[in-house]
Write a protein that holds these residues in place. Structure first.
Motif, PDB file in Angstrom:
ATOM      1  N   MET A 179     -26.017 -16.920  26.778  1.00 15.68           N
ATOM      2  CA  MET A 179     -26.202 -16.737  25.327  1.00 15.68           C
ATOM      3  C   MET A 179     -27.444 -15.894  25.092  1.00 15.68           C
ATOM      4  O   MET A 179     -28.453 -16.055  25.764  1.00 15.68           O
ATOM      5  CB  MET A 179     -26.360 -18.130  24.696  1.00 15.68           C
ATOM      6  CG  MET A 179     -26.299 -18.152  23.188  1.00 15.68           C
ATOM      7  SD  MET A 179     -24.703 -17.592  22.598  1.00 15.68           S
ATOM      8  CE  MET A 179     -25.072 -17.238  20.911  1.00 15.68           C
ATOM      9  N   PHE A 230     -41.336 -12.648  28.023  1.00 15.41           N
ATOM     10  CA  PHE A 230     -40.494 -13.419  28.942  1.00 15.41           C
ATOM     11  C   PHE A 230     -41.077 -14.831  29.155  1.00 15.41           C
ATOM     12  O   PHE A 230     -40.372 -15.832  29.049  1.00 15.41           O
ATOM     13  CB  PHE A 230     -40.384 -12.677  30.281  1.00 15.41           C
ATOM     14  CG  PHE A 230     -39.559 -13.391  31.310  1.00 15.41           C
ATOM     15  CD1 PHE A 230     -38.171 -13.335  31.265  1.00 15.41           C
ATOM     16  CD2 PHE A 230     -40.156 -14.137  32.315  1.00 15.41           C
ATOM     17  CE1 PHE A 230     -37.399 -14.012  32.201  1.00 15.41           C
ATOM     18  CE2 PHE A 230     -39.391 -14.805  33.247  1.00 15.41           C
ATOM     19  CZ  PHE A 230     -38.014 -14.745  33.192  1.00 15.41           C
ATOM     20  N   THR A 262     -39.610 -18.343  27.901  1.00 17.82           N
ATOM     21  CA  THR A 262     -39.269 -19.309  28.945  1.00 17.82           C
ATOM     22  C   THR A 262     -39.862 -20.676  28.629  1.00 17.82           C
ATOM     23  O   THR A 262     -39.163 -21.691  28.690  1.00 17.82           O
ATOM     24  CB  THR A 262     -39.786 -18.811  30.319  1.00 17.82           C
ATOM     25  OG1 THR A 262     -39.144 -17.569  30.601  1.00 17.82           O
ATOM     26  CG2 THR A 262     -39.481 -19.785  31.437  1.00 17.82           C
ATOM     27  N   PHE A 316     -38.852  -2.348  38.640  1.00 13.76           N
ATOM     28  CA  PHE A 316     -38.341  -3.120  37.502  1.00 13.76           C
ATOM     29  C   PHE A 316     -37.082  -3.918  37.863  1.00 13.76           C
ATOM     30  O   PHE A 316     -36.966  -5.101  37.539  1.00 13.76           O
ATOM     31  CB  PHE A 316     -38.055  -2.181  36.323  1.00 13.76           C
ATOM     32  CG  PHE A 316     -37.343  -2.859  35.194  1.00 13.76           C
ATOM     33  CD1 PHE A 316     -37.981  -3.795  34.407  1.00 13.76           C
ATOM     34  CD2 PHE A 316     -36.002  -2.578  34.925  1.00 13.76           C
ATOM     35  CE1 PHE A 316     -37.315  -4.441  33.370  1.00 13.76           C
ATOM     36  CE2 PHE A 316     -35.330  -3.214  33.901  1.00 13.76           C
ATOM     37  CZ  PHE A 316     -35.989  -4.149  33.120  1.00 13.76           C
ATOM     38  N   LEU A 317     -36.158  -3.256  38.568  1.00 11.89           N
ATOM     39  CA  LEU A 317     -34.906  -3.955  38.889  1.00 11.89           C
ATOM     40  C   LEU A 317     -35.154  -5.138  39.821  1.00 11.89           C
ATOM     41  O   LEU A 317     -34.515  -6.175  39.700  1.00 11.89           O
ATOM     42  CB  LEU A 317     -33.894  -2.995  39.522  1.00 11.89           C
ATOM     43  CG  LEU A 317     -33.076  -2.151  38.552  1.00 11.89           C
ATOM     44  CD1 LEU A 317     -32.030  -1.331  39.303  1.00 11.89           C
ATOM     45  CD2 LEU A 317     -32.394  -2.982  37.472  1.00 11.89           C
ATOM     46  N   VAL A 344     -37.924  -6.941  39.930  1.00 16.33           N
ATOM     47  CA  VAL A 344     -38.492  -8.017  39.093  1.00 16.33           C
ATOM     48  C   VAL A 344     -37.369  -8.703  38.320  1.00 16.33           C
ATOM     49  O   VAL A 344     -37.313  -9.938  38.232  1.00 16.33           O
ATOM     50  CB  VAL A 344     -39.565  -7.447  38.118  1.00 16.33           C
ATOM     51  CG1 VAL A 344     -40.028  -8.512  37.127  1.00 16.33           C
ATOM     52  CG2 VAL A 344     -40.768  -6.924  38.902  1.00 16.33           C
ATOM     53  N   ALA A 345     -36.438  -7.901  37.798  1.00 26.74           N
ATOM     54  CA  ALA A 345     -35.314  -8.475  37.039  1.00 26.74           C
ATOM     55  C   ALA A 345     -34.431  -9.339  37.943  1.00 26.74           C
ATOM     56  O   ALA A 345     -34.018 -10.431  37.558  1.00 26.74           O
ATOM     57  CB  ALA A 345     -34.501  -7.352  36.407  1.00 26.74           C
ATOM     58  N   HIS A 346     -34.160  -8.848  39.145  1.00 28.10           N
ATOM     59  CA  HIS A 346     -33.313  -9.620  40.073  1.00 28.10           C
ATOM     60  C   HIS A 346     -33.997 -10.919  40.496  1.00 28.10           C
ATOM     61  O   HIS A 346     -33.347 -11.939  40.699  1.00 28.10           O
ATOM     62  CB  HIS A 346     -32.974  -8.786  41.316  1.00 28.10           C
ATOM     63  CG  HIS A 346     -32.049  -7.651  41.018  1.00 28.10           C
ATOM     64  ND1 HIS A 346     -31.857  -6.598  41.867  1.00 28.10           N
ATOM     65  CD2 HIS A 346     -31.278  -7.400  39.929  1.00 28.10           C
ATOM     66  CE1 HIS A 346     -30.989  -5.746  41.323  1.00 28.10           C
ATOM     67  NE2 HIS A 346     -30.632  -6.224  40.143  1.00 28.10           N
ATOM     68  N   THR A 356     -36.411 -12.630  38.659  1.00 29.02           N
ATOM     69  CA  THR A 356     -36.516 -13.580  37.544  1.00 29.02           C
ATOM     70  C   THR A 356     -35.146 -14.124  37.140  1.00 29.02           C
ATOM     71  O   THR A 356     -35.031 -15.278  36.759  1.00 29.02           O
ATOM     72  CB  THR A 356     -37.181 -12.938  36.308  1.00 29.02           C
ATOM     73  OG1 THR A 356     -36.496 -11.737  36.005  1.00 29.02           O
ATOM     74  CG2 THR A 356     -38.638 -12.641  36.547  1.00 29.02           C
ATOM     75  N   SER A 357     -34.123 -13.292  37.256  1.00 28.73           N
ATOM     76  CA  SER A 357     -32.787 -13.762  36.868  1.00 28.73           C
ATOM     77  C   SER A 357     -32.170 -14.605  37.982  1.00 28.73           C
ATOM     78  O   SER A 357     -31.146 -15.244  37.763  1.00 28.73           O
ATOM     79  CB  SER A 357     -31.883 -12.579  36.548  1.00 28.73           C
ATOM     80  OG  SER A 357     -31.731 -11.767  37.697  1.00 28.73           O
ATOM     81  N   HIS A 364     -30.870 -13.438  40.715  1.00 27.72           N
ATOM     82  CA  HIS A 364     -29.823 -12.727  41.450  1.00 27.72           C
ATOM     83  C   HIS A 364     -30.184 -12.600  42.921  1.00 27.72           C
ATOM     84  O   HIS A 364     -29.322 -12.484  43.768  1.00 27.72           O
ATOM     85  CB  HIS A 364     -29.584 -11.337  40.857  1.00 27.72           C
ATOM     86  CG  HIS A 364     -28.936 -11.379  39.496  1.00 27.72           C
ATOM     87  ND1 HIS A 364     -28.771 -10.281  38.700  1.00 27.72           N
ATOM     88  CD2 HIS A 364     -28.425 -12.410  38.784  1.00 27.72           C
ATOM     89  CE1 HIS A 364     -28.171 -10.628  37.562  1.00 27.72           C
ATOM     90  NE2 HIS A 364     -27.968 -11.915  37.601  1.00 27.72           N
ATOM     91  N   LEU A 390     -35.338 -17.933  36.217  1.00 24.55           N
ATOM     92  CA  LEU A 390     -34.621 -18.646  35.166  1.00 24.55           C
ATOM     93  C   LEU A 390     -34.282 -20.058  35.621  1.00 24.55           C
ATOM     94  O   LEU A 390     -34.068 -20.306  36.804  1.00 24.55           O
ATOM     95  CB  LEU A 390     -33.346 -17.892  34.781  1.00 24.55           C
ATOM     96  CG  LEU A 390     -33.586 -16.558  34.080  1.00 24.55           C
ATOM     97  CD1 LEU A 390     -32.270 -15.911  33.724  1.00 24.55           C
ATOM     98  CD2 LEU A 390     -34.424 -16.729  32.826  1.00 24.55           C
TER      99      LEU A 390
END
Lengths: 173, 151
Positions: free
Chosen positions: A1, A37, A41, A99-100, A102-104, A106-107, A109, A142
């Motif tokens: 969501m 973020f 969180t 960046f990617l 960091v995104a992977h 934190t998410s 992945h 997350l």
């Protein structure tokens, strides 16, 4: 969501009970995004709020795309400060990633260990700082993914403890 | 070729994004509404200094269902993200001369919104902005970036 309200002015506190202080309009994009973020969180998860309050220490996040973009996250217990760093910071655990990555991270992945092993994530810290860095990286993951990582770690520790107990029992007998 | 910020240009952009199978697979299936805020900086010949152009984009099920200019800045209600930058930066990104990720990290493109969602869908975001930056299909009748400071 996905959250659907941007009516509050930029930088308005979200009432999480733990202020996350940023650099305002002058902040780099990395600092600004990390501040939002972390703020979101802790606002959305009482468990994360508790973890953030328990963390004490500083870590430096460096952008792999632009070496001038360096952000220090300071966990002080009663607040968190996210600010750009212009001077050289020594004795501070440092993480460098694009960046990617960091995104992977934190998410959830990808696990921090896998990213470290592939040198996508570069960490520099002393042995004493390693635990803080690991706890901080886990805090940044997350909720669901952090729990999975935590369970994996617990299983690893349990397996290690069982193994050590087995070896000790074999040695004694 | 379509003139930047023209009706045809919005349609081209929409087609470009909707035509990407990879993006269709990567993009989240939820509805995402965001605005692009193009702020006049005195350098871009397409946006008056001190003024601004505001675009609304709605993506649903991985496809752009709406891409249109707004008469004024969106009030934020029902909005998931707001991307704000000087016109020179947006136009340099569209011309492929600026890296939008670097602009985002430096803060020349300001991002407001649900960062957790952004991090979870970073691959789709990266792909969408790469498409935008490498489309090479924009016409620049008043000159293309980089611009020289005006006298």
């Amino acid at each position: 969501m996905v959250a659907t309200d941007l009516t509050a002015p930029a930088g308005a506190p979200r009432g999480a009970g733990l202020p996350v202080i940023g650099g305002g309009g002058d902040a780099s994009g990395l600092a600004d995004m990390l501040q939002q973020f972390i703020e979101q969180t802790v606002a959305d998860s009482p468990r994360k709020l508790q973890r953030a309050r328990a963390l004490r220490g500083r870590a430096l996040f460096c952008s792999a795309e632009d070496e001038r973009v360096r952000v220090c996250i300071d966990f002080a217990g009663d607040h968190i400060e996210v600010r750009d760093v212009l001077d050289e910071l020594t004795q501070v655990p440092t993480v460098t990633a694009d960046f990617l990555t960091v995104a992977h991270l934190t998410s959830g992945h990808e696990s921090p260990f896998a990213l470290l092993a592939r040198r996508k994530l570069k960490a520099r810290c002393s042995a004493g700082q390693a635990l803080f860095l690991l706890r901080m990286l886990r805090f940044l993951q997350l909720e669901s993914e952090a729990r999975r990582t935590e369970w994996l770690q617990r299983i690893c520790w349990a397996a290690l403890a069982l193994g050590a107990a087995g070896v000790a029992a074999w040695y004694v007998s | 070729m379509s003139v930047i910020y023209s009706e045809a240009w919005y349609e081209d952009m929409k087609r470009l994004i909707n035509g990407s199978d990879q993006l269709g697979k990567l993009a989240p299936k939820v509805r995402i509404a965001f605005t692009l805020e193009v702020m006049g900086d005195g350098l871009s010949p397409y946006v008056p200094a001190g003024g601004g152009l505001y675009f609304l984009l709605v993506i649903e099920d991985g496809k752009v269902v709406e891409f249109r200019p707004l008469g004024e800045r969106h009030d934020g209600k029902g909005l998931n993200f707001r991307f704000t930058a000087p016109a020179t930066i947006w136009e340099a990104v569209a011309a492929g001369t600026e890296d939008p990720i670097k602009c985002g990290l430096r803060g020349t493109i300001k991002v407001r919104g649900d960062m957790k969602f952004l991090m979870e869908n970073a691959d789709a975001v990266k792909l969408a902005i790469d498409l935008y930056g490498h489309q090479g299909n924009t016409d620049w009748p008043l000159g293309r970036p980089p611009y020289q400071p005006r006298a």
